[in-house]
Design a protein around this motif. Structure first.
Motif, PDB file in Angstrom:
ATOM      1  N   HIS A 180      -2.085   7.728  -1.383  1.00 50.52           N
ATOM      2  CA  HIS A 180      -1.880   8.614  -2.524  1.00 50.52           C
ATOM      3  C   HIS A 180      -1.679   7.734  -3.749  1.00 50.52           C
TER       4      HIS A 180
ATOM      5  N   GLY B  95      -0.277   5.978  -7.056  1.00 47.75           N
ATOM      6  CA  GLY B  95       1.034   5.686  -7.589  1.00 47.75           C
ATOM      7  C   GLY B  95       2.074   5.338  -6.551  1.00 47.75           C
ATOM      8  N   ARG B  96       1.668   5.076  -5.329  1.00 51.60           N
ATOM      9  CA  ARG B  96       2.675   4.787  -4.323  1.00 51.60           C
ATOM     10  C   ARG B  96       2.957   3.293  -4.295  1.00 51.60           C
ATOM     11  N   PRO B  97       4.240   2.939  -4.177  1.00 53.09           N
ATOM     12  CA  PRO B  97       4.517   1.522  -4.059  1.00 53.09           C
ATOM     13  C   PRO B  97       4.125   1.067  -2.661  1.00 53.09           C
TER      14      PRO B  97
ATOM     15  N   PRO C 254      16.476  21.563   3.665  1.00 53.98           N
ATOM     16  CA  PRO C 254      17.084  21.783   2.346  1.00 53.98           C
ATOM     17  C   PRO C 254      16.097  21.666   1.186  1.00 53.98           C
ATOM     18  N   TYR C 255      15.056  20.825   1.329  1.00 53.99           N
ATOM     19  CA  TYR C 255      14.174  20.654   0.169  1.00 53.99           C
ATOM     20  C   TYR C 255      13.345  21.896  -0.123  1.00 53.99           C
TER      21      TYR C 255
ATOM     22  N   ASN D   6       4.548  19.165   5.208  1.00 50.06           N
ATOM     23  CA  ASN D   6       5.525  18.471   6.037  1.00 50.06           C
ATOM     24  C   ASN D   6       5.435  18.875   7.497  1.00 50.06           C
TER      25      ASN D   6
ATOM     26  N   LEU E 262      -3.008  10.112   6.210  1.00 50.72           N
ATOM     27  CA  LEU E 262      -3.208  10.965   5.038  1.00 50.72           C
ATOM     28  C   LEU E 262      -2.001  11.842   4.770  1.00 50.72           C
ATOM     29  N   VAL E 263      -1.353  12.357   5.828  1.00 47.92           N
ATOM     30  CA  VAL E 263      -0.269  13.306   5.603  1.00 47.92           C
ATOM     31  C   VAL E 263       1.085  12.622   5.520  1.00 47.92           C
TER      32      VAL E 263
ATOM     33  N   PRO F 263       3.191   9.609   3.947  1.00 47.82           N
ATOM     34  CA  PRO F 263       3.176   8.500   2.997  1.00 47.82           C
ATOM     35  C   PRO F 263       3.815   7.239   3.553  1.00 47.82           C
ATOM     36  N   ARG F 264       4.682   7.366   4.558  1.00 50.13           N
ATOM     37  CA  ARG F 264       5.361   6.169   5.059  1.00 50.13           C
ATOM     38  C   ARG F 264       4.451   5.353   5.969  1.00 50.13           C
TER      39      ARG F 264
ATOM     40  N   ASN G 265       3.179   2.459   4.057  1.00 52.38           N
ATOM     41  CA  ASN G 265       4.120   1.896   3.113  1.00 52.38           C
ATOM     42  C   ASN G 265       5.280   1.239   3.839  1.00 52.38           C
TER      43      ASN G 265
ATOM     44  N   ASP H 236      13.220  -1.302   0.893  1.00 55.08           N
ATOM     45  CA  ASP H 236      13.935  -0.309   0.093  1.00 55.08           C
ATOM     46  C   ASP H 236      14.286  -0.921  -1.262  1.00 55.08           C
ATOM     47  N   ILE H 237      14.314  -0.091  -2.269  1.00 60.14           N
ATOM     48  CA  ILE H 237      14.659  -0.614  -3.593  1.00 60.14           C
ATOM     49  C   ILE H 237      16.144  -0.447  -3.837  1.00 60.14           C
ATOM     50  N   ARG H 238      16.846   0.052  -2.857  1.00 60.49           N
ATOM     51  CA  ARG H 238      18.265   0.335  -2.970  1.00 60.49           C
ATOM     52  C   ARG H 238      19.035  -0.852  -3.515  1.00 60.49           C
TER      53      ARG H 238
END
Lengths: 344, 332
Positions: free
Chosen positions: B8, B10-12, B224-225, B247, B319-320, B322-323, B326, B330-332
């Motif tokens: 997709h 724009g994905r890092p 929840p989302y 999802n 395709l479905v 994103p992980r 990737n 983590d950018i944490r």
């Protein structure tokens, strides 16, 4: 998709300085008909923070979900309405659905799970900005970066490309808040926004909410079980127990001099390092809901036979202070002694 | 550009080089597994077919003189030890020769390939029907969770799932061909001939897909989302299309992979029931008379089809999810 750029007629102008009011809200289980929330009424005006306090099962989260028109299956609102500046927006039925997220935004308990795992932060913010303000492209990106900056998140470019699983809980809640604010709402409903976060992050998020509330003039309805949170940021407080309002009023006054035995017991149950007295647990369990009378009477040291027959109605006992109790505690001086008596 | 076509925007993610290396490793591994699968499948059918019957007995007339049978065996190399035949088979395979039909002496690959279009017509239509019925029914049932429509549909799906294809097929023939006289019972002359076999084959997959789609959609609906998206201004329909279905797609894809396997196996039965001139029927005939080369080619073809289908599913995961590609820190 509907043209969201058109401002809904009448609604918004009336809303500008309008209050968000809940009247006589009653929620029941669909199958058993059991009453979960009964006759709850309160209001929030832009610029103030109202806390909805209670133990689990008190109906505080159901109240917020009912206001959003998002009650879970198996639970129905059987009476009452929600008004925004005089317009009926109960359940966001009909045309008022366009006000959900736009005039009244919401954030929830588990921020990471509240973000779609497949969506980057950037996609989420751009989506919000397009839906509510028709911003797109570079303008949307600029605004998204400004929003992230406004909630204290640095490096917006990098963050925009991140997925929820790459964020900490505190970052995710900040992103949720940024997304909620993207619509420039007048009200923010926050359902236990800090419960899932660690203590230092909790404090930061509360500071942020208090800050935004002042900066944006938001009306915040904060659901929490934590009286410490209430003391920190709420102007007014509504104490719920067993789906009914026990006590309501100015936060400092209610916390300082509770008039309802339940509020007093809740305060006494809070550990306080500045106080020599150990916290006193409320006897019994909040799950025990009596068949009749005041919902708190099985756990209340002051209960009499009157408490078992009919629930007391909310009576005004002072300026903007109300209590639903046949035996309200006397004010100030004698309170501390009576608490110990009340909780036995 | 530093994105894969599957990525997709724009994905890092890791650098292009690292990502391509990961993709290459993935493809090599898949290729190795494919070859191993084919080897096992070929060996297994090779041994089983030769151990369980003698083509000379099943193909020649009952009263054929012993010397004719011996000549037949020697002509096809069947009198040599099995392991010699096995080695020869693989050596010929390297030359692109997969043998000749014992029944008519034609190239086995050509015999099989001329049956492929009929089978594809059947299985592809059935697959389309499986998805077209299974996915919407599953989503609908999830949205009606616990109500009458949900219970009725899921009961139907369970009944359909428990009945073997041949029972459904015979039932449909009885209802639509014999009793109502609406549709032909067997053969492949017209488009109408396609209906009953496709329905038989497609519905059993649809029943499985519907059940899994329902549970996947139910689980996602409770996330929840979904509630948060609606609180942020999405309508229920928008939230379902934009958050619930994407999802729920990962578990559903897995099951779609299984139903492709079911289609391949099921088509053999269904072709038999409806006298459909595809490779399924050819396989049954070839095994019955021990037409070794033809049966082998079909088994290889089915194995390749299964492996390809699984590979397609694996790529669809990318395709479905994103992980999938990737693996950045983590950018944490």
């Amino acid at each position: 998709m509907r043209d969201g750029s058109r401002v809904p007629p009448a609604d918004l102008s009336a809303v500008e300085d309008g209050r968000l009011a809940v009247r006589d809200l009653t929620i029941a289980a669909r199958d058993s008909g059991g009453i979960l929330v009964s006759g709850v009424a309160f209001s929030v005006v832009p610029g103030e923070t109202v806390a909805l306090v209670g133990e689990s099962g008190s109906g505080k989260s159901l109240t917020i979900l009912a206001m959003l028109g998002l009650l879970p299956g198996g639970v129905v609102q059987t009476a009452g309405d929600v008004r925004l500046g005089g317009s009926d927006i109960t359940g966001f039925a009909g045309d008022s659905i366009r006000l959900r997220g736009r005039v009244i935004a919401a954030i929830f308990q588990d921020p990471q799970a509240s973000l779609d795992p497949r969506w980057t932060v950037g996609r989420y913010l751009r989506d919000q900005l397009f839906r509510h303000r028709r911003l797109r492209g570079a303008a949307a990106d600029r605004e998204a970066a400004a929003l992230l900056d406004g909630v204290g998140l640095p490096q917006p470019e990098r963050l925009m490309k991140s997925y929820p699983h790459e964020l900490s809980g505190g970052m995710a809640q900040r992103v949720m808040i940024a997304g909620a604010l993207a619509a420039r709402p007048r009200f923010l409903l926050a359902d236990e926004p800090t419960t899932a976060l660690d203590v230092t992050t909790q404090a930061q998020i509360l500071d942020l909410l208090a800050d935004l509330q002042k900066r944006e003039g938001l009306g915040v309805l904060l659901v929490t079980h934590d009286l410490g949170v209430v003391a920190e940021i709420a102007h007014r407080v509504v104490v719920l127990y067993g789906g009914r309002i026990m006590e309501t009023g100015d936060a400092a006054r209610v916390l300082g001099h509770p008039r309802h035995p339940y509020t007093a017991a809740l305060l006494a149950a809070m550990p306080d390092i500045t106080d020599d007295m150990p916290p006193v647990a409320i006897p019994g369990h909040p799950g025990e809901r009596p068949a009749s009378g005041c919902p708190f009477h099985p756990r209340c040291g002051l209960a009499t036979s009157a408490c078992e027959t009919a629930p007391p109605s909310l009576r005004e006992i002072g300026p903007e202070q109300g209590v639903a109790c046949y035996h309200p505690l006397p004010s100030a001086a004698m309170t501390q002694g009576l608490i110990r008596y009340a909780v036995g | 550009m530093d994105t894969l076509p599957l990525q997709h925007d724009g994905r890092p993610g890791p650098h292009l080089g690292r990502r391509l290396a990961a993709l290459a490793r993935f493809c090599l591994l898949k290729l190795a597994r494919t070859l191993a699968t084919l080897w096992i499948v070929v060996t297994f059918t090779f041994v089983i077919l030769r151990l369980t019957g003698d083509p000379a007995l099943s193909l020649l007339p009952d009263n054929a003189p012993p010397d004719i049978a011996a000549a037949f065996r020697s002509r096809w190399g069947l009198d040599r030890p099995v392991w010699t035949q096995y080695a020869l088979y693989f050596r010929n395979m390297l030359d692109g020769n997969l043998g000749y039909s014992l029944a008519n002496g034609r190239d086995a690959v050509a015999v099989v390939l001329e049956r492929v279009p009929a089978t594809l017509r059947l299985t592809v239509s059935a697959f389309a029907l499986t998805l077209a019925v299974g996915l919407p029914v599953g989503v609908f049932a999830a949205l009606r969770h616990g109500r009458m429509a949900d219970r009725a549909l899921m009961m139907l799906a369970t009944v359909k799932y428990s009945l073997p294809n041949f029972v459904i097929g015979i039932g449909l023939i009885y209802a639509f061909a014999i009793w109502l006289r609406l549709l032909p019972s067997s053969g492949s002359a017209t488009a109408a001939h396609l209906i009953l076999p496709v329905v038989t084959l497609g519905l059993s997959g649809a029943a499985v897909i519907a059940r899994f789609t329902r549970s996947a959609a139910l689980e996602t609906l409770g996330q929840p989302y979904v509630r948060a998206a609606m609180a942020a201004g999405e309508t229920r329909t928008q939230a379902i299309v934009r958050h619930v279905l994407p999802n729920a797609a990962v578990p559903i894809l897995t099951v779609i992979g299984f139903t492709i396997g079911g289609l391949v196996g099921g088509s053999i039965i269904v072709e038999q029931v409806f006298a459909w001139p595809g490779i399924g029927r050819l396989l049954v005939d070839a095994v019955a008379v021990r037409d070794l080369a033809v049966a082998q080619v079909i088994v290889i073809l089915l194995a390749v089809a299964m492996v390809t289908a699984n590979l397609a599913i694996d790529l669809a995961y990318g395709l479905v999810n994103p992980r999938f590609w990737n693996n950045d820190d983590d950018i944490r």
